[in-house]
Design a protein around this motif. Structure first.
Motif, PDB file in Angstrom:
ATOM      1  N   UNK A   1      32.042  32.892  35.458  1.00 10.81           N
ATOM      2  CA  UNK A   1      33.373  32.828  36.076  1.00 10.81           C
ATOM      3  C   UNK A   1      33.164  32.618  37.571  1.00 10.81           C
ATOM      4  N   UNK A   2      33.169  31.357  37.969  1.00 12.30           N
ATOM      5  CA  UNK A   2      32.816  31.000  39.348  1.00 12.30           C
ATOM      6  C   UNK A   2      34.102  30.894  40.166  1.00 12.30           C
ATOM      7  N   UNK A   3      34.620  32.070  40.549  1.00  8.90           N
ATOM      8  CA  UNK A   3      35.866  32.064  41.344  1.00  8.90           C
ATOM      9  C   UNK A   3      35.593  32.125  42.841  1.00  8.90           C
ATOM     10  N   UNK A   4      34.313  32.269  43.180  1.00 14.12           N
ATOM     11  CA  UNK A   4      33.863  32.119  44.586  1.00 14.12           C
ATOM     12  C   UNK A   4      34.363  33.206  45.521  1.00 14.12           C
ATOM     13  N   UNK A   5      34.747  34.335  44.922  1.00 13.97           N
ATOM     14  CA  UNK A   5      35.219  35.446  45.755  1.00 13.97           C
ATOM     15  C   UNK A   5      34.767  36.746  45.108  1.00 13.97           C
TER      16      UNK A   5
ATOM     17  N   UNK B   1      36.872  28.573  38.735  1.00 15.62           N
ATOM     18  CA  UNK B   1      38.147  29.256  38.548  1.00 15.62           C
ATOM     19  C   UNK B   1      38.701  29.681  39.907  1.00 15.62           C
ATOM     20  N   UNK B   2      39.882  30.261  39.838  1.00 17.71           N
ATOM     21  CA  UNK B   2      40.530  30.801  41.030  1.00 17.71           C
ATOM     22  C   UNK B   2      40.767  32.277  40.776  1.00 17.71           C
ATOM     23  N   UNK B   3      40.220  33.092  41.655  1.00 15.81           N
ATOM     24  CA  UNK B   3      40.456  34.535  41.501  1.00 15.81           C
ATOM     25  C   UNK B   3      41.948  34.810  41.668  1.00 15.81           C
ATOM     26  N   UNK B   4      42.494  35.604  40.740  1.00 12.86           N
ATOM     27  CA  UNK B   4      43.928  35.902  40.800  1.00 12.86           C
ATOM     28  C   UNK B   4      44.800  34.773  40.301  1.00 12.86           C
TER      29      UNK B   4
END
Lengths: 319, 282
Positions: free
Chosen positions: B184-188, B246-249
């Motif tokens: 899950x690569x949400x980068x945050x 992905x995008x966190x949230x």
């Protein structure tokens, strides 16, 4: 002791197809015969102990009984969280065969000396902690590991420890062995301190002090019943361990007595390594001797404590 | 700096369908009931978990311990609200359990526990454990000649852990093509951007060099996830890593790429209103 335990893994594997050997990067030729007979169940996984513990958990979830083997300090210090979460929280039947418990690796220095392993392993819910005294006892222990529920930490000495256990004592995990009936003094030992205890008891007998020996090969679960039975009528209880004073056998015995008796405790002497890393090399024997755990020093400590126990109220002695 | 891949850009603008919105309502309802929960890490995962449980995993809610079932481990255990929503929706336990999240009598804690929650294969939450357990499960399938597959969902922050890379080496050594790592690569991560806390790039190259067959996609694209997850192993003889941008949230504008929504201890009235605007009544 180590070779015996290893060979037992092979024997158990021949008897039961659930058995796996998993080594990190053991010595060349470790269990070579097993690797030839059961190559799929002889796994060498590299110096990646945290991963090996988790992988063993996954295999145990699927019905295998993995015997994981490497140096004691790496099984305990390095991957403690994996042992706690992956093995103990899931209560899985993984057996941790720890090479070089205590000061076996004396020449290799503090990174390789497992002096607090009993404490940290016995702190874990569901973990069983076993410290055989010699090769014969290690073999009897290994027989009992096949169907034991939950994880086991097996603290091994080195090769060549004198054989002092007896076949007639059998072996039950969690059942202490009364090696000598108690007299005025009872020594409670674990692992290879039994050999030193026997020699010390002989020296004490020559001084007219009758000393019993209760061999607590299983430190967790502690055999409370045997302990409470053996301390009846004694004047001094001495625990002997190749371990720091915190959290090992002496702690386990003291905690049990306080929990079960609350008052009327016998005088107690905890003989152990000091609360510090060993900054000396040499041999296991020489380090034990340096820290007062050779038979003559044990006998002297007990003699003094025994004399004090006759003239003062019961008390807990520190090391 | 993280390179903005077309997949990452697509994840930012991806429109969610009604089922994705429904699952978000379940997640956010749990957070409202409990007054707490990891919101961002669950919302980034929804589509990955959804496609797994709706379309890929061979599982039977009436027989959750079927030995032939596919195994799925949520290694990033703090994302458990997404898993709970799917398990409840698929009938592993009643939907009403979601309201008890983190309560004293609940089976659903802030991290999933094996033995407490039907359908949960391993207790996770301490990061960096799941892939090793997955290697063990996949190896066991190989040794037992069973056809189940093992899927492990990892967080991008989680793969800071060295044990993940130990497990990756082990999976490649054994050629476990019945093992899939979904990242899950949400980068945050909790403190801030992954490229600030501990840069991961070049992430696909890392997995590739560790012996995995690597796929990359927009982790909110249900169709793309379905296509890729139904085609594992990507390469016979190799474990598969699927990097899901992905995008966190995701789906909650206030929470998107906002570290303040990593974990919530309380939702204010205005935050509750913002959720209603984003996903409807919940």
């Amino acid at each position: 002791m180590r070779n015996t335990a290893m060979n037992m893994v092979h024997k158990l594997a021949a008897r039961d197809e659930r058995v796996l050997y998993i080594g990190s990067d053991p010595g060349a030729g470790t269990l070579r015969a097993m690797s030839k007979e059961f190559p799929k169940r002889h796994l060498i996984e590299g110096i990646s102990e945290a991963h090996i513990i988790g992988m063993s958990a996954g295999l145990a979830m699927e019905g295998f009984v993995p015997y994981v083997n490497t140096i004691a300090t790496f099984l305990t210090r390095r991957c403690y969280e994996q042992v706690a979460v992956d093995l103990c929280l899931h209560n899985l039947p993984v057996r941790l065969i720890a090479n070089g418990g205590g000061l076996v690796y004396a020449p290799l220095g503090p990174t390789h000396q497992a002096i607090e392993d009993i404490a940290i392993m016995r702190a874990l819910p569901n973990m069983t902690v076993v410290c055989p005294c010699d090769a014969d006892e290690a073999a009897r222990l290994m027989e009992k590991t096949l169907d034991w529920t939950g994880p086991i930490y097996i603290r091994l000495g080195k090769g060549g420890d004198a054989i002092v256990s007896k076949a007639e004592h059998g072996f039950e995990i969690g059942k202490a062995v009364l090696m000598r009936p108690p007299g005025d003094v009872l020594m409670v030992t674990t692992g290879i301190m039994l050999q030193r205890a026997i020699a010390a008891a002989d020296l004490l007998a020559a001084q007219g002090i009758r000393t019993g020996i209760l061999h607590m090969h299983t430190v967790k679960p502690l055999d409370t019943e045997a302990l409470l039975h053996a301390i009846r009528g004694i004047k001094l209880l001495a625990t002997l361990e190749e371990h720091v004073p915190s959290g090992g056998l002496g702690s386990a015995v003291a905690e049990t007595l306080i929990d079960k008796l609350g008052s009327g405790l016998p005088a107690m002497l905890r003989l152990s390594l000091p609360d510090r890393f060993m900054h000396n090399y040499g041999s296991q024997d020489s380090l034990l001797k340096k820290h007062g755990l050779a038979p003559s020093a044990i006998a002297t400590s007990i003699e003094h404590a025994h004399a004090a126990s006759r003239t003062s109220a019961p008390q807990l002695h520190s090391t | 700096m993280i390179q903005i891949s077309p997949h990452a850009e697509a994840a930012l603008t991806c429109t969610l369908d009604e089922r994705s919105l429904y699952l978000r309502r379940l997640v956010l309802g749990s957070v409202r009931s409990a007054g707490r929960g990891h919101v961002g890490p669950a919302l980034s995962l929804i589509e990955m978990v959804r496609v797994l449980y709706d379309d890929v995993l061979r599982i039977d809610p009436n027989n959750p311990r079927d030995p032939h079932r596919d195994r799925a481990i949520l290694s990033k255990g703090h994302g458990c609200l997404a898993l709970y929503a799917l398990l409840a929706d698929r009938g592993f336990f009643p939907l009403s359990e979601l309201e008890g999240f983190c309560g004293s009598d609940s089976i659903l804690g802030g991290h999933p526990e094996y033995g407490m929650v039907p359908g949960v294969e391993a207790s996770t939450g301490a990061l960096g454990h799941g892939l090793s357990i997955g290697v063990g499960l996949a190896l066991a399938a190989r040794m037992r000649e069973r056809s189940y597959r093992t899927f492990v969902l990892l967080g991008d922050g989680e793969i800071n852990e060295g044990s993940v890379w130990e497990a990756a080496m082990g999976a490649a050594k054994h050629g476990l093509d019945n093992l899939v790592a979904l990242i899950d690569y949400n980068k945050l991560q909790s403190y801030g951007p992954t490229d600030y806390v501990l840069p991961l790039e070049p992430l696909a190259d890392k997995w590739r060099s560790f012996g995995f067959a690597v796929q990359e996609l927009n982790g909110h694209d249900v169709g793309a996830l379905r296509t890729i997850l139904k085609q594992v192993p990507a390469v016979p003889g190799k474990p598969t890593a699927i990097i899901c941008h992905t995008v966190k949230g995701k789906g909650l504008p206030a929470a998107e790429s906002n570290a303040d929504w990593h974990h919530k201890n309380k939702l204010t009235d205005s935050e509750l209103d913002a959720i209603r605007v984003a996903v409807g009544d919940f």
